[in-house]
Design a protein around this motif. Structure first.
Motif, short mmCIF file in Angstrom:
data_model
loop_
_atom_site.label_atom_id
_atom_site.label_comp_id
_atom_site.label_asym_id
_atom_site.label_seq_id
_atom_site.Cartn_x
_atom_site.Cartn_y
_atom_site.Cartn_z
N ASP A 139 0.82 -1.21 0.00
CA ASP A 139 0.00 0.00 0.00
C ASP A 139 0.86 1.26 0.00
O ASP A 139 0.33 2.36 -0.18
N GLU A 140 2.16 1.14 0.20
CA GLU A 140 3.07 2.28 0.17
C GLU A 140 3.51 2.52 -1.28
O GLU A 140 4.38 1.83 -1.80
N THR A 181 2.60 -4.11 -10.30
CA THR A 181 2.34 -3.69 -8.93
C THR A 181 0.85 -3.69 -8.65
O THR A 181 0.02 -3.57 -9.55
N ALA A 182 0.53 -3.82 -7.37
CA ALA A 182 -0.84 -3.70 -6.86
C ALA A 182 -0.74 -3.06 -5.49
O ALA A 182 0.22 -3.31 -4.75
N SER A 183 -1.73 -2.23 -5.15
CA SER A 183 -1.66 -1.53 -3.87
C SER A 183 -2.58 -2.11 -2.81
O SER A 183 -2.64 -1.59 -1.70
N ASN A 184 -3.27 -3.21 -3.12
CA ASN A 184 -4.08 -3.88 -2.10
C ASN A 184 -4.34 -5.33 -2.53
O ASN A 184 -4.00 -5.73 -3.65
N ALA A 240 7.36 -4.66 7.68
CA ALA A 240 8.18 -3.65 8.35
C ALA A 240 8.26 -3.98 9.83
O ALA A 240 8.99 -3.36 10.58
N HIS A 241 7.50 -4.94 10.24
CA HIS A 241 7.43 -5.32 11.64
C HIS A 241 7.96 -6.73 11.79
O HIS A 241 7.38 -7.66 11.24
N ALA A 242 9.04 -6.86 12.51
CA ALA A 242 9.68 -8.17 12.66
C ALA A 242 8.89 -9.04 13.64
O ALA A 242 9.38 -9.44 14.68
N SER A 243 7.65 -9.32 13.29
CA SER A 243 6.79 -10.13 14.13
C SER A 243 6.97 -11.59 13.78
O SER A 243 6.51 -12.05 12.73
N THR A 244 7.62 -12.32 14.66
CA THR A 244 7.84 -13.74 14.43
C THR A 244 6.51 -14.47 14.36
O THR A 244 6.32 -15.35 13.52
N LEU A 277 0.99 -5.85 6.10
CA LEU A 277 0.06 -4.89 6.69
C LEU A 277 -0.46 -3.94 5.62
O LEU A 277 0.27 -3.06 5.17
N MET A 278 -1.71 -4.16 5.22
CA MET A 278 -2.33 -3.29 4.22
C MET A 278 -3.74 -2.96 4.69
O MET A 278 -4.43 -3.82 5.22
#
Length: 139
Positions: free
Chosen positions: A12-13, A33-36, A85-89, A57-58
């Motif tokens: 989404d960025e 590309t696609a934004s969602n 962007a979030h290092a969520s294991t 995360l979108m």
């Protein structure tokens, strides 16, 4: 000469989509590309990419994990690399359980991303660390 690897980049960025798509195109990839998530599913149906790079995360009701679930259901053999962007294991492991090929934490070095795309597409063999092998990670 081998056919270029086609990649669908979903995030989404918009600035990141532009940046990564230009860098990957310079390295010989065919990039869409696609934004969602909904745009991603439509693009996959239309163009059948070799690899999908999917942000976890979108906004818009269909986050990366929901999109991944639909990709697995509709296109079970398509390789998906999650970008976060979030290092969520926990989230990354959930993505792997849903069938993601692997995941990478943003910001990602373009050289590492290229290697992961080649690996996921079958052009390059699996790397030795952090990659999926059938039912889990290599140590």
């Amino acid at each position: 000469m081998a056919k270029p690897i086609s990649v669908l980049l979903v995030d989404d960025e918009i600035d990141l989509l532009d940046f990564l798509s230009k860098r990957l195109a310079r390295r010989g990839f065919l990039v869409q590309t696609a934004s969602n998530g909904r745009q991603a599913l439509a693009a996959i149906s239309a163009s059948k990419p070799d690899v999908v790079l999917l942000d976890m995360l979108m906004p818009g009701g269909m986050d990366g994990l929901a999109t991944l679930g639909e990709i697995r259901r509709l296109f079970p053999h398509l390789e998906v690399v999650l970008l976060t962007a979030h290092a969520s294991t926990e989230a990354a492991l959930r993505g792997m359980e849903l069938g993601a090929y692997d995941y990478m934490v943003k910001p990602v070095a373009i050289g590492e991303l290229v290697l992961k795309i080649e690996e996921a597409s079958g052009v390059r063999g699996p790397m030795t660390s952090g990659t999926r092998t059938g039912n889990g990670f290599n140590a």
